[in-house]
Design an enzyme around this catalytic site. Structure first.
Site, PDB file in Angstrom:
ATOM      1  N   ASP A 164      11.506  -4.234 -10.637  1.00  0.00           N
ATOM      2  CA  ASP A 164      12.706  -4.599  -9.868  1.00  0.00           C
ATOM      3  C   ASP A 164      12.761  -3.887  -8.517  1.00  0.00           C
ATOM      4  O   ASP A 164      13.375  -4.377  -7.581  1.00  0.00           O
ATOM      5  CB  ASP A 164      13.960  -4.287 -10.688  1.00  0.00           C
ATOM      6  CG  ASP A 164      14.025  -5.149 -11.952  1.00  0.00           C
ATOM      7  OD1 ASP A 164      13.971  -6.381 -11.823  1.00  0.00           O
ATOM      8  OD2 ASP A 164      14.120  -4.592 -13.060  1.00  0.00           O
ATOM      9  N   GLU A 216       0.815  -1.220   0.000  1.00  0.00           N
ATOM     10  CA  GLU A 216       0.000   0.000   0.000  1.00  0.00           C
ATOM     11  C   GLU A 216       0.842   1.260   0.000  1.00  0.00           C
ATOM     12  O   GLU A 216       0.316   2.360  -0.164  1.00  0.00           O
ATOM     13  CB  GLU A 216      -0.914  -0.007   1.245  1.00  0.00           C
ATOM     14  CG  GLU A 216      -1.948  -1.127   1.190  1.00  0.00           C
ATOM     15  CD  GLU A 216      -2.638  -1.352   2.530  1.00  0.00           C
ATOM     16  OE1 GLU A 216      -2.377  -0.582   3.475  1.00  0.00           O
ATOM     17  OE2 GLU A 216      -3.440  -2.310   2.621  1.00  0.00           O
ATOM     18  N   GLU A 271      13.439  -3.908  -2.312  1.00  0.00           N
ATOM     19  CA  GLU A 271      12.895  -3.783  -0.944  1.00  0.00           C
ATOM     20  C   GLU A 271      12.958  -5.110  -0.202  1.00  0.00           C
ATOM     21  O   GLU A 271      13.338  -5.172   0.970  1.00  0.00           O
ATOM     22  CB  GLU A 271      11.432  -3.335  -0.994  1.00  0.00           C
ATOM     23  CG  GLU A 271      11.210  -1.862  -1.186  1.00  0.00           C
ATOM     24  CD  GLU A 271       9.752  -1.479  -0.878  1.00  0.00           C
ATOM     25  OE1 GLU A 271       9.142  -2.101   0.012  1.00  0.00           O
ATOM     26  OE2 GLU A 271       9.247  -0.557  -1.535  1.00  0.00           O
ATOM     27  N   SER A 276       6.048  -7.547  -9.556  1.00  0.00           N
ATOM     28  CA  SER A 276       6.205  -6.095  -9.626  1.00  0.00           C
ATOM     29  C   SER A 276       7.376  -5.803 -10.542  1.00  0.00           C
ATOM     30  O   SER A 276       7.834  -6.674 -11.274  1.00  0.00           O
ATOM     31  CB  SER A 276       6.456  -5.539  -8.219  1.00  0.00           C
ATOM     32  OG  SER A 276       6.576  -4.129  -8.247  1.00  0.00           O
TER      33      SER A 276
END
Length: 363
Positions: free
Chosen positions: A78, A52, A83, A76
């Site tokens: 890269d 989020e 993360e 997603s």
């Protein structure tokens, strides 16, 4: 050849970390339409965690009990895997956590690691849905192997673990300047390249590196097994839970070791240290790279190159033939470590596509 593979258990439990805003914003739809039916058939059950905000995935994997999943899947671009990797490396049990197989499913604009893995697997060059299908199929097969990580340290004391590449200059400018065209998907990079060509900048700094061939002097890198991307350290040299030491690097305030090479030029159009083959879905920057070759593929472009030649190089990079052009301004050297010291804090630096403040950095 020479790779050893693990195999995911069956049935398999996967935690899917998904950024619904990545790329052109279709990641969740594509996951439900393309990925989930394939995983169900392969007996892989999924728990989907939709991020989020920035750093949400970082906090999730840093604090979570990971024993309930057999693999972590990132759907997603890269940036989300960056993360996840750094969240895992912040854990006290990072050595165990980093043994958890990671999977990347392309849901962003760049998708460089997904394109690299597709290339290593011997599949044809594909993009968009076909690349997603290929990467999901790799997950369904359940084979996993090791991947290099590079430890990056900055003058301000930050430390990152990077799986893809570090950049300064033209490529990083394109990456960050084109963020505003994210809705275009991968076409944002084409538009960004043309804009950055129009206002071609030169950056001043000192670049030094430890070439792969020059390891005899100083403290050579061991040629033994690389565990989860880290060179093994002598027993008893680490406190339990402390991050791996940077065995090849002198502190940033000190000169580089004598057996390093210092690049004589100090004016660059770009510097890019890449560890995998692809810089983006359509950019095969380091054709010789492999998942865990223990090598940083260092490219730098000296000032004085014309816009036409630079454009030709990028067009050739879509086929991986840019080095065949023998451009005198483009240099490539495989290295074990590097240091970059900008003369002034100008331009954007990027690590795995994420922006960094411009300062001295080494890896």
């Amino acid at each position: 050849p020479g790779d050893s593979y693990g195999v995911l258990p069956r049935p398999c439990r996967a935690l899917v970390l998904l950024n619904p805003q990545s790329g052109s914003g279709r990641a969740l739809d594509d996951f439900q339409a393309v990925v989930q039916p394939m995983l169900a058939e392969a007996d892989i059950t999924t728990t989907v965690f939709v991020t989020e905000r920035a750093h949400h995935a970082h906090e999730k994997v840093r604090d979570e009990d990971l024993s309930q999943w057999d693999t972590l899947v990132v759907m997603s671009g890269d940036g989300l895997l960056f993360e996840v990797v750094n969240g895992l490396m912040e854990r006290a049990d990072w050595k165990e956590a980093m043994k958890k197989p990671l999977c990347i499913l392309p849901g962003g604009s760049g998708n460089a690691l997904a394109a690299s893995i597709n290339y290593y697997a011997g599949y044809d060059h594909v993009a968009k849905k076909k690349l997603l299908t290929n990467c999901t199929f790799i997950l369904c097969k359940g084979l996993y192997t090791q991947m290099d990580l590079v430890s990056l340290s900055t003058a301000s004391g930050k430390r990152f673990f990077s799986f893809l590449g570090f950049g300064w200059g033209f490529i990083s400018d394109v990456d960050i300047d084109s963020e505003k065209y994210r809705w275009l998907g991968s076409a944002r990079f084409t538009l960004g390249t043309l804009q950055c060509l129009a206002k071609l900048r030169v950056y001043q700094g000192r670049l030094s590196y430890l070439p792969v061939a020059a390891e005899q002097g100083g403290s050579p890198a061991p040629h033994g097994p690389v565990t989860n991307g880290h060179l093994p350290q002598p027993a008893g040299t680490e406190a339990p839970g402390s991050p791996p030491p940077d065995s090849l690097l002198a502190p940033l305030g000190q000169p580089v070791p004598a057996h390093w090479t210092v690049v004589p030029e100090e004016e660059f159009v770009l510097v890019y240290a890449i560890y995998q083959s692809h810089l983006g879905t359509n950019l095969l920057m380091a054709p010789a790279a492999r998942l865990h070759d223990g090598c940083i593929h260092l490219f730098y472009m000296k000032a004085g190159i014309s816009r036409v030649t630079l454009l030709k190089l990028f067009l050739a990079m879509s086929r991986g033939t840019h080095l065949d052009l023998n451009c005198p301004h483009l240099c490539y050297v495989p290295v074990r470590a590097f240091r970059l010291e900008p003369r002034v804090a100008a331009g954007v630096m990027t690590v795995d596509g994420e922006a960094l403040a411009c300062e001295a950095v080494q890896g």
